[in-house]
Design an enzyme around this catalytic site. Structure first.
Site, mmCIF file in Angstrom:
data_model
loop_
_atom_site.group_PDB
_atom_site.id
_atom_site.type_symbol
_atom_site.label_atom_id
_atom_site.label_comp_id
_atom_site.label_asym_id
_atom_site.label_seq_id
_atom_site.Cartn_x
_atom_site.Cartn_y
_atom_site.Cartn_z
ATOM 1 N N ASP A 1 -23.430 -32.840 -10.720
ATOM 2 C CA ASP A 1 -22.032 -32.486 -10.452
ATOM 3 C C ASP A 1 -21.849 -32.491 -8.934
ATOM 4 O O ASP A 1 -22.796 -32.644 -8.171
ATOM 5 C CB ASP A 1 -21.657 -31.140 -11.079
ATOM 6 C CG ASP A 1 -20.132 -30.998 -11.243
ATOM 7 O OD1 ASP A 1 -19.385 -31.808 -10.660
ATOM 8 O OD2 ASP A 1 -19.686 -30.077 -11.944
HETATM 9 C C1 NOJ Z 1 -16.618 -30.941 -10.081
HETATM 10 C C2 NOJ Z 1 -16.359 -30.678 -11.526
HETATM 11 O O1 NOJ Z 1 -17.165 -29.611 -11.973
HETATM 12 C C3 NOJ Z 1 -16.629 -31.877 -12.420
HETATM 13 O O2 NOJ Z 1 -16.185 -31.576 -13.705
HETATM 14 C C4 NOJ Z 1 -15.962 -33.098 -11.876
HETATM 15 O O3 NOJ Z 1 -16.211 -34.186 -12.726
HETATM 16 C C5 NOJ Z 1 -16.483 -33.361 -10.487
HETATM 17 N N1 NOJ Z 1 -16.151 -32.235 -9.626
HETATM 18 C C6 NOJ Z 1 -15.924 -34.644 -9.896
HETATM 19 O O4 NOJ Z 1 -14.595 -34.490 -9.578
#
Ligand code: NOJ
Length: 785
Positions: A303
């Site tokens: 993530d």
């Molecule tokens: C953080 C988020 O937790 C995740 O769900 C998302 O896909 C990513 N950022 C990318 O934007």
């Protein structure tokens, strides 16, 4: 839209609706259903191509394939680098995200294809969560449809639109089990139940990836956030989780397993620590379960900066240690933290990371790129981009999806008449009041991709168009947070001038739901409760529409307002879908995908809880316990245990009668069940049929989601008081009866046992076919040795 099953009078629950094969090393589904990336890719690529390319790559170029940056609107806190163009030409970037137009995608892609030594295409990703341009209801709303076929179609539309803009990878579906409504990201997922969650996970993956990953309109799915993220302590986003292996396997993993089995090409590791080990550096979940047990061959992406956050978690003291731990635990690609870029080369040179392990990760990235046809067709066709968006059939599907997402919570009569909804077409004047009645932005929901406010038809616009401006008295009444006495007074006046009031209240989608939007209070925010009470005091019949990304605690409203409907954030067709529902052209059929709390102190709240040694059922607080009998049980002294509305609950404008539950066997043997589980390598045959007649007892046609639940008692590990193990939507004409049959395989009667193995055991079994998780027609049987 009509499924084959809907057309049949005898509804047989298709195999895919049976309890998903839980993960286990020896589980036969593991091998046969590993139509995950490797198999899906097998005909699209040849391993030789991957190997040939790998042989040509320098160490830096290999590491580059594992590096990913955001090159558009950031979706997280600051990242390390911005000099992407130079890095792309040097082959130091494998993927970019947050770029949203074909022109931009092509410009970056050209740098990679024409400017880098090996011409390896970039993979372009984006959070396409519930639509790209055509916004559908938020995922919690889509889950409330209990209609995986619909969700698959919505995901297909999203894939067609996103791919037209060059986005070939979505960070979706979010398949985190969410049991705590304080957690803002409950809005992004399919609710609290692993079975429903697994059905939705499969639907999203199928919809995004289509029948072939290399089709120009397919996008790679990325189930997230692996794993346990939804169990954040106190509902506070990013917080720690403590989940036993048993609970992980039984409740949190099945939707991920389903997504992997459906062929998801990638997967995202989560922010949270899991039993002390951050999920983005957790070899048990990433290597043992995901790779070894499930055979996942796709890319594991971190993530956003979750690798750098290993330092914050306290398991790494510098970037090099964080990169090493994440990589060795099984994270292939580094989203946004730059730590693989900065450290992996040196880690390989110093022998802390082996070349073989690096090569394996690079192979996984290249395989996906080959499988997606990116080497052959790296560019998006800019001439076709605009035409792909907001096509009429996409918009129609968005309307259907919104209609199916609404959950009618209450529909009482007003002053002794018929139920208030649907509204009579003769209604002369309507007061439309509330901050959500005309809020285009909130209708789009959080993570609204490229959804534009101007694409949205609000309830105000739709109602005014239908009735004409003079019959609609609109007043905002309050802001979502804040407001003035003048606004209140204006709203009261509008109500007093009208026959009926529609109140549109709730949360602000962007700020109060989704990521980093946990709430400690779950009531209507700001002055809205005051507005509600003032409007009800006018004595007009009131319909309350609740727009939210989670259930809200509404005790006063549910007591005092005759009709209440949960509408989530319905997407671009919010207005038309609401209008058709309010006036009865569409009949609500949504059912809750999460338990609806009475008060925030009940959270986490979920139906498939374990019993305790001192169970209560529910506690009648009007008779406080006077002696030990009622006191020393698991309960609050100041709140009931039961939810306001149970998981699976939702009303219709018609009514349904459930007949007796008939089962074709009264006894099963654990031995035979286990043989069935381990026999063929194919999903096992049904071992029991459970059927009941369902009758539409009202005067309107309606759709009902018939639910099937099971309880096992006497087992080595305590099992939930109920577990959803099947469901089926059926359509019934007035007076019509259909026989619904659930064909149940051995997995339905099995559990994760005290050895954390999935197996059947002798047990007493209770089965229900029911309209929600709190009642239903019951039958019992025994599982013997
Ligand atoms: C953080 C988020 O937790 C995740 O769900 C998302 O896909 C990513 N950022 C990318 O934007």
């Amino acid at each position: 839209m009509t499924s084959l099953l809907h057309r049949s009078a005898v509804v047989v629950v298709a195999l895919m609706f049976c309890r998903p094969a839980p993960a286990q090393t020896t589980h036969p589904f593991g091998t046969s259903r590993e139509a995950n990336v490797h198999n899906a890719l097998a005909d699209a690529i040849s391993e030789q191509k991957v190997e040939a390319l790998l042989q040509k790559m320098t160490l830096e170029e290999k590491v580059g394939q594992l590096v990913q940056y955001s090159a558009g609107q950031p979706t997280g806190p600051g990242t390390g680098r911005t000099d992407y163009e130079d890095m792309i030409r040097k082959g130091e970037i494998g993927a970019l995200f947050n770029i949203t137009t074909a022109r931009q995608v092509n410009a970056y892609q050209r740098m990679a294809i024409e400017g880098s030594r090996l011409h390896i295409p970039l993979l372009f990703g984006l959070d396409v969560i519930h639509g790209f341009r055509t916004e559908f209801p938020i995922p919690l709303g889509l889950a409330s449809s209990w209609d995986p076929e619909l969700v698959e179609q919505a995901a297909r539309v999203a894939a067609r639109e996103a791919s037209a803009s060059g986005v070939r990878w979505t960070f979706s579906p979010m398949v985190d089990i969410a049991r705590d409504a304080r957690w803002g990201r409950m809005a992004e997922g399919s609710g609290e139940d692993p079975f429903l969650g697994a059905a939705m996970a499969r639907a999203y993956v199928r919809g995004y990836q289509g029948s072939r990953l290399d089709a120009a309109d397919s996008i790679a799915a990325c189930p997230k956030h692996y794993v346990g993220y939804g169990a954040a302590e106190g509902g506070r986003d990013y917080n720690s989780t403590e989940i036993s292996e048993h609970t992980l396997r039984q409740f949190y993993l099945p939707p991920f397993r389903a997504a992997v089995d459906a062929g998801a090409a990638t997967l995202m590791s989560a922010f949270n620590s899991l039993n002390g080990v951050p999920a983005s550096a957790n070899p048990f979940t990433l290597k043992q379960i995901l790779r070894k047990e499930w055979g996942f061959q796709g890319i594991v992406d971190s993530d956003w900066t979750s690798i750098a956050e290993l330092i914050g978690h306290g398991i790494a003291n510098d970037g090099a240690a964080a990169a090493r731990k994440a990589f060795l635990a099984g994270v292939d690609m580094d989203m946004a933290s730059s730590l693989y870029h900065d450290n992996l080369t040196q880690l390989v040179r110093s022998g802390q990371v082996s070349t073989a392990a690096l090569d394996e990760a690079v192979r996984r990235v290249l395989r996906v790129k080959f499988a997606m046809g990116l080497f052959e067709h790296p560019y998006a066709d800019e001439t076709k981009e605009a035409a792909a968006m907001l096509q009429p059939e996409s918009i129609l599907l968005a309307r259907t999806a919104a209609e199916r997402s609404f959950v009618l919570l209450k529909n009482a009569d007003f002053s002794g008449g018929a139920p208030l909804l649907p509204l009579s077409k003769e209604t002369k004047t309507i007061a439309l009041i509330g901050p959500l009645a005309d809020d285009r932005n909130s209708m789009l929901g959080s993570w609204a991709g490229l959804g534009q406010p101007e694409d949205v038809i609000t309830l105000r616009a739709a109602l005014t168009q239908k009735l004409g401006g003079e019959r609609v008295h609109y007043a905002k009444g309050a802001e979502i947070i804040g407001g003035s006495d003048e606004q209140l007074a204006e709203a009261v006046k509008a109500a007093e001038q009208s026959d009926t009031v529609i109140l549109a209240l709730g949360e602000n989608a962007a700020e109060m739901t989704g990521e980093a939007a946990s709430r400690a209070h779950l009531g209507l925010p700001g002055h809205q409760e005051q507005l509600l009470e003032k409007i009800v005091a006018t004595g007009r019949p009131v319909v309350l529409l609740v727009f939210s990304g989670r259930p809200l605690t509404l005790p006063w409203a549910l007591e005092n307002v005759p009709a209440v409907m949960a509408t989530w954030f319905p997407g671009v067709q919010a207005g038309p879908a609401l209008l058709r529902t309010l006036f009865g052209e569409a009949n609500p059929s949504g059912k809750l995908a999460v338990s609806w709390p009475r008060s925030v102190g009940q959270e986490p709240l979920y139906y498939d809880a374990l019993s305790t040694g001192r169970p209560t059922g529910d506690t009648d607080l009007t008779h406080p316990p006077e002696n030990g009998d009622g006191k020393y049980v698991s309960r609050y002294i100041d709140e009931q245990n039961s939810p306001q509305f149970p998981f699976g609950y939702g009303l219709s404008f018609t009514s349904f009668r459930y007949g007796t539950l008939e089962i074709d066997r009264k006894q099963l043997s654990a031995k035979a069940l286990n043989e069935g589980l381990h026999s063929s390598g194919q999903p096992a045959d049904a071992v029991l049929n459970a059927s009941a007649n369902i009758t539409n007892t009202g005067t309107r046609a309606g759709e009902e989601t018939v639910q099937f639940y099971i309880r096992l008692q006497g087992t080595s590990v305590a099992q939930p008081v109920r577990a959803l193990s099947g469901f089926q939507r059926i359509t019934l004409a007035p007076g019509e009866t259909k026989r619904v049959t659930f064909r149940l395989g051995p997995e339905v009667f099995s559990l994760w046992n005290d050895q954390n193995k999935f197996a059947a055991e002798p047990a007493r079994v209770t089965l229900w076919i029911s309209p929600d998780s709190s009642r239903g027609a019951e039958a019992t049987l025994q599982i013997t040795n």
